[in-house]
Design a protein around this motif. Structure first.
Motif, PDB file in Angstrom:
ATOM      1  N   THR A 211      38.236 -25.053  98.340  1.00 17.40           N
ATOM      2  CA  THR A 211      38.720 -24.411  97.116  1.00 17.40           C
ATOM      3  C   THR A 211      38.116 -25.037  95.865  1.00 17.40           C
ATOM      4  O   THR A 211      38.412 -24.602  94.749  1.00 17.40           O
ATOM      5  CB  THR A 211      40.253 -24.490  97.040  1.00 17.40           C
ATOM      6  OG1 THR A 211      40.668 -25.866  97.061  1.00 17.40           O
ATOM      7  CG2 THR A 211      40.894 -23.755  98.208  1.00 17.40           C
ATOM      8  N   ASP A 221      43.270 -18.901  93.329  1.00 16.86           N
ATOM      9  CA  ASP A 221      43.757 -18.562  91.985  1.00 16.86           C
ATOM     10  C   ASP A 221      44.519 -17.239  92.027  1.00 16.86           C
ATOM     11  O   ASP A 221      45.585 -17.096  91.420  1.00 16.86           O
ATOM     12  CB  ASP A 221      42.590 -18.462  91.006  1.00 16.86           C
ATOM     13  CG  ASP A 221      42.029 -19.822  90.611  1.00 16.86           C
ATOM     14  OD1 ASP A 221      42.707 -20.844  90.867  1.00 16.86           O
ATOM     15  OD2 ASP A 221      40.912 -19.850  90.058  1.00 16.86           O
ATOM     16  N   THR A 224      47.939 -17.592  93.657  1.00 11.60           N
ATOM     17  CA  THR A 224      48.897 -18.224  92.748  1.00 11.60           C
ATOM     18  C   THR A 224      49.405 -17.255  91.689  1.00 11.60           C
ATOM     19  O   THR A 224      50.607 -17.198  91.406  1.00 11.60           O
ATOM     20  CB  THR A 224      48.252 -19.447  92.073  1.00 11.60           C
ATOM     21  OG1 THR A 224      47.813 -20.367  93.077  1.00 11.60           O
ATOM     22  CG2 THR A 224      49.230 -20.147  91.142  1.00 11.60           C
ATOM     23  N   THR A 225      48.498 -16.476  91.116  1.00 11.37           N
ATOM     24  CA  THR A 225      48.906 -15.600  90.006  1.00 11.37           C
ATOM     25  C   THR A 225      49.789 -14.443  90.457  1.00 11.37           C
ATOM     26  O   THR A 225      50.530 -13.884  89.648  1.00 11.37           O
ATOM     27  CB  THR A 225      47.673 -15.027  89.289  1.00 11.37           C
ATOM     28  OG1 THR A 225      46.883 -14.274  90.217  1.00 11.37           O
ATOM     29  CG2 THR A 225      46.828 -16.136  88.695  1.00 11.37           C
TER      30      THR A 225
END
Length: 504
Positions: A211, A221, A224-225
């Motif tokens: 990552t 990313d 997570t978002t």
């Protein structure tokens, strides 16, 4: 009344093609993990280190849980977990949780890619047994490695599965905290989340899963978002590609207040991973070509050139004793070079018997029966000796106390070798320093690791090269002799498709 929550852990990443199995003694010793612990020692010994159990215990203490620690055990990746070890640890976890009496919740620190001698889905069997023992109403939350090979049994038996989001895994403790927070939500909510589960159709080489680069960084990313609002939890698991069973491979697991929310998040992640398939690749060198390139770069470099000896990575089940990279360093006349770790208890004992400054004629490493590998017979100088005890203070091990057993620095020409008695992945600079090698002062470092070393070595690296000396963990899973994969699985990104008749 404070919520009563049981905590336990059982970690093993299984390479079903590796040469050495995980015995009970390996869990007792711990390798790169802390040794097996029971009761309150689960919390006291785990405090402040980078493990899921540590993060979960810290979260529980912060919100006032009545913690009931049962048992935690982990062993460095290898071949199958021996039946007696699996059953002994599983029985102890389940009986301990049942004996704890009424519980509001259960937290488990697991890996997700455990295969035992007698069953393929180690975590799935554990979770199904635990669910049967505690009934349908006690919420179970699990922290898992992003290399987990997640199965339907795991998804069905647990209320929430939460995966790491970094590789190198610098967020193990943070993932434990996130999973514990989801457990708190479930206990307060009093009702389960909706679940969504997706399987991806190709295996991903671990060398290209980092990552810290792309596309891994962008994928996580995105994961997570997507969390927030009606989407309670999102996880993408790259999977561990050296496990020969139908559950091997990348997966997506999401949870939501509604089925629509869970499905929407899962579909978005699945689509992004499919789009990223062509990018999951990288450049490798054979042993001599890699050393020659490293020597060329080192002529003008101000920092060490680092070579990943990826196919002998003990973090992927290797024994950390192949000699291909050492032979290349000596053959090419490398200067100010160091290699770690070479796990060879007999060589370490010979060094200790001879003493500092002695020259010893030994056959070093190469004893695991790997095709194309053999012991390296040569005369070495014993430069330093160590009892093997060190604190691995870098971001991967996170302050863990490691016991490498009797160890030594052996030199041949201008190449130094870290020789240890116990196995742990070379992922911390202290694993050179404990035998007197200052990593920053070397021109070339050869690390028996694939990606985890980057957490502590990226800051000092001029460049990182990936080499493919003989070892039990091929860069590409397409070269592994699979027989039991799910039909239609691509053996690498954009690669050929596995069919059962191919194995036959």
């Amino acid at each position: 009344m404070p919520k009563r929550v049981a905590l336990a852990g059982f970690l093993h990443e299984t390479n079903t093609f590796a040469p050495t199995k995980a015995r009970m003694a390996d869990f007792v010793q711990g390798g790169g993990y802390m040794p097996l612990v029971r009761g309150q020692d689960v919390i006291t010994q785990g405090k402040g280190i980078n493990l899921g159990i540590s993060g979960a215990a810290a979260f529980g203490e912060s919100v006032g849980w009545d913690l009931v620690p049962v048992l935690w055990a982990g062993a460095i990746p290898s071949a199958h977990v021996c039946k007696d070890a699996y059953e002994s640890i599983t029985d102890a976890i389940i009986s301990g949780i049942v004996a704890a009496g009424p519980l509001d919740g259960i937290f488990l620190d697991l890996h997700g890619a455990m295969v035992a001698e007698h069953l393929d889905d180690g975590e799935g069997r554990l979770l199904m047994r635990l669910r049967a023992a505690v009934g349908p109403d006690v919420p179970i939350a699990c922290a898992l490695d992003l290399h987990g090979n997640i199965t339907q049994d795991m998804v069905e038996a647990a209320d929430v599965l939460v995966g790491f989001r970094t590789y190198p895994h610098v967020d193990m403790a943070d993932t434990g905290s996130r999973a514990a927070a989801q457990l708190e939500t479930l206990m307060v909510r009093g009702a389960p989340f909706a679940k969504a589960f997706r399987r991806l159709p190709f295996l991903v080489p671990i060398a290209w899963q980092s990552t810290r680069g792309q596309p891994g960084g962008a994928l996580y990313d995105l994961v997570t978002t997507l969390e927030g609002g009606d989407v309670a939890s999102t996880s993408f698991f790259f999977g561990f590609p050296a496990a020969d069973f139908p559950g091997c491979g990348p997966t997506v697991v999401t949870y939501g207040a509604t089925q629509q929310a869970a499905d929407g998040a899962a579909d978005t992640i699945e689509s992004a991973v499919l789009d990223a398939e062509p990018l999951l690749a990288g450049k490798t060198y054979d042993a001599d070509a890699g050393v020659i390139e490293a020597m060329r770069i080192a002529q003008t470099a101000t920092r060490p050139v680092i070579i990943a000896d990826t196919q002998d990575n003990p973090g992927a089940g290797a024994d950390s004793n192949t000699t291909g990279m050492l032979r290349a360093l000596v053959r090419q006349g490398a200067k100010r070079a160091a290699l770690g770790n070479m796990v060879d208890p007999a060589a370490a004992a010979a060094a200790h018997a001879a003493g500092v400054g002695a020259q010893i004629d030994i056959a070093l490493g190469g004893f695991s029966g790997i095709a194309g590998d053999a012991p390296y017979e040569a005369r070495f100088t014993v430069e330093t000796l160590s009892d093997g005890k060190l604190v691995a203070s870098g971001p991967f091990y996170g302050g863990a106390h490691l016991d490498m057993g009797p160890s030594a620095c052996l030199r041949i020409d201008d190449v130094r070798v870290v020789v240890t008695s116990h196995k742990a992945q070379m992922a911390d600079r202290e694993m050179y320093r404990f035998v007197g090698i200052e990593p920053e002062a070397q021109a070339i470092l050869v690390n028996k690791s694939s990606v985890h070393f980057r957490a502590d070595f990226d800051p000092i690296a001029e460049v990182i090269l990936t080499c493919t000396a003989p070892g039990p963990m091929p860069v590409s899973p397409a070269s592994l002799p699979f027989t039991n994969l799910r039909a239609g699985m691509r053996l690498e990104p954009l690669g050929r498709v596995f069919q059962p008749q191919d194995a036959a």
